[in-house]
Design a protein around this motif. Structure first.
Motif, mmCIF file in Angstrom:
data_model
loop_
_atom_site.group_PDB
_atom_site.id
_atom_site.type_symbol
_atom_site.label_atom_id
_atom_site.label_comp_id
_atom_site.label_asym_id
_atom_site.label_seq_id
_atom_site.Cartn_x
_atom_site.Cartn_y
_atom_site.Cartn_z
ATOM 1 N N ILE A 65 -2.734 5.211 -28.672
ATOM 2 C CA ILE A 65 -2.864 3.982 -27.520
ATOM 3 C C ILE A 65 -2.232 2.742 -27.459
ATOM 4 C CG2 ILE A 65 -3.869 4.011 -25.830
ATOM 5 C CD1 ILE A 65 -6.267 6.003 -26.457
ATOM 6 N N ALA A 66 -1.291 3.021 -26.841
ATOM 7 C CA ALA A 66 -1.050 1.231 -26.951
ATOM 8 C C ALA A 66 -1.923 0.080 -26.052
ATOM 9 C CB ALA A 66 0.943 1.490 -26.284
ATOM 10 N N LEU A 67 -2.610 -0.113 -26.493
ATOM 11 C CA LEU A 67 -3.655 -0.131 -26.046
ATOM 12 C C LEU A 67 -4.141 -1.633 -26.189
ATOM 13 C CD1 LEU A 67 -5.389 -1.171 -23.434
ATOM 14 C CD2 LEU A 67 -7.327 0.073 -24.335
ATOM 15 N N GLY A 68 -4.305 -3.605 -26.277
ATOM 16 C CA GLY A 68 -5.162 -4.329 -27.004
ATOM 17 C C GLY A 68 -6.216 -4.571 -26.376
ATOM 18 N N THR A 72 -7.393 -0.800 -16.036
ATOM 19 C CA THR A 72 -6.275 -0.090 -16.281
ATOM 20 C C THR A 72 -6.675 0.767 -17.282
ATOM 21 O OG1 THR A 72 -5.457 -1.065 -18.397
ATOM 22 C CG2 THR A 72 -4.471 -1.393 -16.121
ATOM 23 N N VAL A 73 -8.504 0.816 -17.381
ATOM 24 C CA VAL A 73 -9.306 1.407 -18.358
ATOM 25 C C VAL A 73 -10.520 2.365 -17.889
ATOM 26 C CG1 VAL A 73 -9.950 2.196 -20.772
ATOM 27 C CG2 VAL A 73 -8.212 0.901 -20.094
ATOM 28 N N PHE A 74 -11.225 1.435 -17.821
ATOM 29 C CA PHE A 74 -12.448 1.571 -17.295
ATOM 30 C C PHE A 74 -12.779 2.378 -15.503
ATOM 31 C CE2 PHE A 74 -16.347 0.650 -14.905
ATOM 32 C CZ PHE A 74 -17.306 1.545 -15.165
ATOM 33 N N THR A 75 -11.572 1.475 -15.116
ATOM 34 C CA THR A 75 -11.641 1.742 -13.389
ATOM 35 C C THR A 75 -10.570 3.150 -13.261
ATOM 36 O OG1 THR A 75 -10.773 0.061 -12.562
ATOM 37 C CG2 THR A 75 -12.813 -0.097 -12.355
ATOM 38 N N ASN A 76 -10.247 2.894 -14.134
ATOM 39 C CA ASN A 76 -8.554 3.594 -13.735
ATOM 40 C C ASN A 76 -9.299 5.574 -14.761
ATOM 41 O OD1 ASN A 76 -6.812 5.602 -14.726
ATOM 42 N ND2 ASN A 76 -5.438 4.544 -15.976
ATOM 43 N N ILE A 77 -10.192 5.382 -15.873
ATOM 44 C CA ILE A 77 -10.469 6.859 -16.184
ATOM 45 C C ILE A 77 -11.818 7.492 -15.368
ATOM 46 C CG2 ILE A 77 -9.135 7.145 -17.997
ATOM 47 C CD1 ILE A 77 -12.088 6.250 -19.922
ATOM 48 N N GLY A 78 -13.022 6.332 -15.122
ATOM 49 C CA GLY A 78 -14.144 6.291 -14.256
ATOM 50 C C GLY A 78 -14.248 7.258 -13.405
ATOM 51 N N PRO A 79 -13.050 6.844 -12.030
ATOM 52 C CA PRO A 79 -13.437 7.866 -11.058
ATOM 53 C C PRO A 79 -13.510 8.940 -11.287
ATOM 54 C CG PRO A 79 -11.723 6.344 -10.851
ATOM 55 C CD PRO A 79 -12.054 6.550 -12.109
ATOM 56 N N ASN A 80 -13.320 9.771 -12.275
ATOM 57 C CA ASN A 80 -13.654 11.285 -12.163
ATOM 58 C C ASN A 80 -14.671 11.432 -13.127
ATOM 59 O OD1 ASN A 80 -11.080 12.741 -12.513
ATOM 60 N ND2 ASN A 80 -9.890 12.360 -13.687
ATOM 61 N N THR A 87 -18.908 5.716 -22.218
ATOM 62 C CA THR A 87 -18.842 7.114 -23.480
ATOM 63 C C THR A 87 -16.670 7.122 -24.139
ATOM 64 O OG1 THR A 87 -20.807 7.369 -22.688
ATOM 65 C CG2 THR A 87 -19.950 8.892 -24.572
ATOM 66 N N GLN A 88 -16.287 7.109 -22.769
ATOM 67 C CA GLN A 88 -15.293 8.242 -23.201
ATOM 68 C C GLN A 88 -14.132 6.668 -24.107
ATOM 69 O OE1 GLN A 88 -11.941 9.930 -20.588
ATOM 70 N NE2 GLN A 88 -13.159 10.106 -19.368
ATOM 71 N N MET A 89 -14.474 5.368 -23.341
ATOM 72 C CA MET A 89 -13.718 4.555 -23.840
ATOM 73 C C MET A 89 -14.505 4.067 -24.774
ATOM 74 S SD MET A 89 -13.794 1.999 -20.880
ATOM 75 C CE MET A 89 -13.733 0.253 -21.545
ATOM 76 N N SER A 90 -15.349 4.676 -25.899
ATOM 77 C CA SER A 90 -16.078 4.344 -26.954
ATOM 78 C C SER A 90 -14.968 4.736 -28.220
ATOM 79 C CB SER A 90 -16.816 4.516 -26.911
ATOM 80 O OG SER A 90 -17.241 6.041 -27.120
ATOM 81 N N LYS A 91 -14.917 6.822 -27.793
ATOM 82 C CA LYS A 91 -13.665 7.104 -28.039
ATOM 83 C C LYS A 91 -12.192 6.735 -28.307
ATOM 84 C CE LYS A 91 -16.246 11.734 -26.620
ATOM 85 N NZ LYS A 91 -16.043 12.673 -25.528
ATOM 86 N N TRP A 92 -12.214 5.362 -27.998
ATOM 87 C CA TRP A 92 -10.577 5.095 -27.629
ATOM 88 C C TRP A 92 -10.067 3.517 -29.535
ATOM 89 C CZ3 TRP A 92 -7.769 3.936 -23.366
ATOM 90 C CH2 TRP A 92 -7.717 5.089 -21.874
ATOM 91 N N THR A 93 -11.196 4.323 -29.288
ATOM 92 C CA THR A 93 -11.915 2.339 -30.435
ATOM 93 C C THR A 93 -10.598 2.967 -31.735
ATOM 94 O OG1 THR A 93 -13.788 1.959 -29.792
ATOM 95 C CG2 THR A 93 -13.138 0.924 -31.671
ATOM 96 N N LEU A 127 -14.239 -1.175 -25.768
ATOM 97 C CA LEU A 127 -13.278 -0.882 -26.644
ATOM 98 C C LEU A 127 -12.807 -0.900 -27.857
ATOM 99 C CD1 LEU A 127 -10.860 -1.343 -24.023
ATOM 100 C CD2 LEU A 127 -10.743 1.466 -24.840
ATOM 101 N N ASN A 128 -13.807 -2.293 -28.242
ATOM 102 C CA ASN A 128 -13.767 -2.901 -30.097
ATOM 103 C C ASN A 128 -14.714 -1.933 -30.862
ATOM 104 O OD1 ASN A 128 -11.361 -4.201 -29.525
ATOM 105 N ND2 ASN A 128 -13.263 -6.164 -28.786
ATOM 106 N N GLY A 129 -15.971 -1.668 -30.289
ATOM 107 C CA GLY A 129 -16.738 -0.991 -30.815
ATOM 108 C C GLY A 129 -17.478 -1.797 -31.416
#
Length: 415
Positions: A176-179, A189-197, A225-231, A389-391
């Protein structure tokens, strides 16, 4: 002597002519600096072709300076005739201060559905003060070449997404290209992107506003919780990686996916990137999908406009089929909010717009009403989402911190 007087008269006439020309020019205030050439070479000439004699000047201010400098000009009586409107509270506050005209019943407004007008209406929905122009859609871009080489199918569910990311990581590439250095992406582009589902789009957003749901409820914690998996999927040095760094990483083919806003399409097109798009994956096959289809930009009229009649003619044109088609196809990634049927030419933009056919649209979670506390929820979400995201923060702690701030702002509002 006669020659001197004649010269003076000519000079006075030329000054008056110049003043008349200036006074007759409709000036548009905007933060869209990148669009200046498009307005000058495409949009304004298209309007003038049907409205000869009306002069239009597009006068943008840098995005970071726009709000404060516009307010100063409006207060000082030096602002332009037309005001490009940010969504929700920024423009609502301008309206409350008398800096935007009421637009209900004005020509062009009839071409927009009620859902498009919400971002530029009073809380009770009775008064509109900006004409909707365009929205941006959030999702993911993916590297077509990398996906093909690794035999990865475009993921539709969250298990498929994480399996794809692990496959990319196993191949020695960045999934994932993300900082998080700039922080804002972690929310927009992350929390309010994936969260609506997880929180079911408008249902969850409106429940928060009504006080019927809390950020500590499972459907909101699920997004963090999803975002924590991205770290471990963001690559080394992600905490120091800027938005521009992420763009560059994806454009150079060094990452598999890029959590995106549709406004990025133009950038990657210029870079020659071969990419596609997919909507935020749902939890399991068959689930209803939701997309962040965020009302982003509108246009209002300055009550102190020097050329108000001409400004309203231009505003009416902004509601036309011609403008909707030109803006959507020339400002790639910005989609008309009108009910005109538009043929989208860019393939990735068309992909994203087509998501509206199967997914339910919602706006960014905190955009309406929720952002009114001190500090603003937007900034609080940047902070906690970046830490997740940074853990450095657990999903439950992130939810608790946002809920605490939310309750405090409600208590202050009730005083």
């Amino acid at each position: 002597m006669h020659t001197v007087l004649k010269a003076r008269h000519l000079l006075l006439a030329s000054l008056l002519a110049a003043g008349t020309a200036s006074a007759g020019t409709v000036t548009i205030e905007s933060w869209r600096v990148d669009d200046k050439t498009l307005w000058e070479e495409v949009l304004i000439p298209a309007f003038q072709k049907k409205n000869p004699g009306i002069q239009i000047k597009f006068s943008p201010t840098a995005p970071t300076e726009y709000d404060s400098s516009l307010t100063a000009r409006l207060t000082g009586g030096t602002a332009g005739d037309l005001i490009t409107c940010r969504p929700f509270d920024v423009s609502l506050n301008l309206f409350k201060k008398g800096h935007l005209e009421k637009l209900d019943g004005k020509a062009g407004m009839e071409h927009f559905p009620a859902s498009a007008k919400v971002a530029w209406q009073t809380d009770d929905g009775k008064t509109a003060f900006c004409m909707p122009m365009a929205s941006v859609i959030h999702g993911f871009f993916y590297n077509k070449k990398m996906f093909k080489e690794l035999g990865i199918q475009v993921p539709k569910t969250q298990p498929e997404f994480y399996a794809a990311m692990e496959k990319i990581k196993a191949a020695g590439k960045t999934p994932i290209a993300l900082g998080t250095a700039d922080q804002w992406e972690s929310n927009q582009t992350v929390f309010t992107n994936i969260g609506p589902n997880d929180w079911k789009g408008e249902e969850g957003r409106k429940a928060l506003i009504a006080g019927k749901a809390k950020f500590t409820d499972p459907q909101f914690v699920a997004a963090w919780t999803q975002m924590s998996k991205w770290t471990p999927l963001m690559g080394k040095g992600a905490s120091a990686q800027t938005y521009a760094d992420s763009q560059n990483m994806f454009a150079m083919g060094k990452a598999g996916v890029y959590p995106a806003g549709s406004w990025d399409i133009g950038y990657f097109n210029k870079e020659g990137m071969d990419f596609g798009a997919f909507p935020p994956p749902v939890a399991k096959s068959g689930d209803q999908c939701y997309i962040s289809d965020h009302t982003d930009i509108g246009m209002g009229v300055n009550p102190k406009a020097k050329n108000k009649a001409e400004a309203y003619k231009f505003l009416a044109w902004l509601g036309s089929q011609e403008f909707a088609d030109l803006y959507t196809n020339k400002v790639t990634g910005f989609f008309s909010l009108s009910n005109h049927l538009i043929s989208v030419q860019d393939p990735v933009a068309k992909q994203m717009l087509d998501w509206r056919k199967t997914c339910k649209s919602t706006i960014r979670l905190n955009a309406q009403i929720l952002n009114r506390g001190e500090p603003a929820m937007e900034n609080a979400l940047w902070n906690v989402s970046s830490q997740v995201l940074n853990g450095k923060m657990t999903p439950k702690d992130a939810a608790a911190q946002i809920q605490a701030g939310f309750e405090k702002s409600r208590a202050n509002a009730a005083k």
